[in-house]
Design a protein around this motif. Sequence first.
Motif, PDB file in Angstrom:
ATOM      1  N   PHE A 165       0.863  -1.175   0.000  1.00  0.00           N
ATOM      2  CA  PHE A 165       0.000   0.000   0.000  1.00  0.00           C
ATOM      3  C   PHE A 165       0.899   1.224   0.000  1.00  0.00           C
ATOM      4  O   PHE A 165       1.774   1.347   0.854  1.00  0.00           O
ATOM      5  N   ASN A 220       1.041   5.542  -0.162  1.00  0.00           N
ATOM      6  CA  ASN A 220       0.241   6.718   0.121  1.00  0.00           C
ATOM      7  C   ASN A 220       1.152   7.924   0.177  1.00  0.00           C
ATOM      8  O   ASN A 220       2.146   7.911   0.882  1.00  0.00           O
ATOM      9  N   GLY A 241      -4.664   6.354  -1.677  1.00  0.00           N
ATOM     10  CA  GLY A 241      -3.640   5.316  -1.689  1.00  0.00           C
ATOM     11  C   GLY A 241      -3.736   4.436  -2.927  1.00  0.00           C
ATOM     12  O   GLY A 241      -4.743   4.424  -3.634  1.00  0.00           O
ATOM     13  N   ARG A 242      -2.663   3.706  -3.160  1.00  0.00           N
ATOM     14  CA  ARG A 242      -2.593   2.762  -4.277  1.00  0.00           C
ATOM     15  C   ARG A 242      -2.115   1.420  -3.743  1.00  0.00           C
ATOM     16  O   ARG A 242      -1.273   1.363  -2.844  1.00  0.00           O
ATOM     17  N   TYR A 243      -2.665   0.344  -4.293  1.00  0.00           N
ATOM     18  CA  TYR A 243      -2.282  -1.009  -3.905  1.00  0.00           C
ATOM     19  C   TYR A 243      -1.582  -1.704  -5.066  1.00  0.00           C
ATOM     20  O   TYR A 243      -1.947  -1.508  -6.229  1.00  0.00           O
ATOM     21  N   THR A 270      -8.619  -1.060  -4.964  1.00  0.00           N
ATOM     22  CA  THR A 270      -8.821  -1.053  -3.517  1.00  0.00           C
ATOM     23  C   THR A 270      -9.727  -2.220  -3.121  1.00  0.00           C
ATOM     24  O   THR A 270      -9.495  -2.885  -2.108  1.00  0.00           O
ATOM     25  N   ALA A 286      -7.743  -5.402  -3.064  1.00  0.00           N
ATOM     26  CA  ALA A 286      -6.858  -5.417  -1.894  1.00  0.00           C
ATOM     27  C   ALA A 286      -7.644  -5.725  -0.633  1.00  0.00           C
ATOM     28  O   ALA A 286      -7.217  -6.531   0.199  1.00  0.00           O
TER      29      ALA A 286
END
Length: 192
Positions: free
Chosen positions: A15, A17, A103-105, A114, A117
């Motif tokens: 994750f 951010n 955020g990015r996963y 998301t 995830a």
Amino acid sequence: MNAMSTYLPEGVLVFENEGQWITSNLPQPDPTWRATDSRGHEHACADGPDRYPTLVAVTGEPYWCDDCRDEHTDTWYECRLCHEKITPGTRVDHAPKWIGGPGRYYLDGEPITTEQAEELLNKAVRAADEAARIHERPSPGTQVLLGQDVVTVVPTKDSVPADLVTIMRHGTGAFETVPLDRLRLKRRPGRG
């Protein structure tokens, strides 16, 4: 950039951010504030969107400010019952807070949504819960988890069904017979 990795059977979930740490000297509501007005009505700060459930925000008439050459409107709180003006307590929290953006996963370096995830993380939580689940009555003296509380298994009467177990609550010494499926293994130090 802030990144956190979680190792799952499916791969490494990362994750990321972007954000920054901020501090403020501005007053903010004091969550411990309590007061009683002159008529005996009690007021306190509460969690949630209605921070002051016993108060009502009142807005005054607009007025012109010669100093800044602009129109202003003052707002204050009053007791909902007697309309006495109340000034809630405030505090200044100098502790830094992380203010992050979206955020990015990534799973093994590949971007995922998301929702994907969250599905992977929920699956891991369910698997960890099942692994910690107790299926047989533990020996007396064994410490286990009942919710978030550590309790000790004590001898259970022979007449009690096998899917129940008697525990003793720490701190109070109270005995209680609970369903076995409510108990979980106590985590060992260093195992998360």
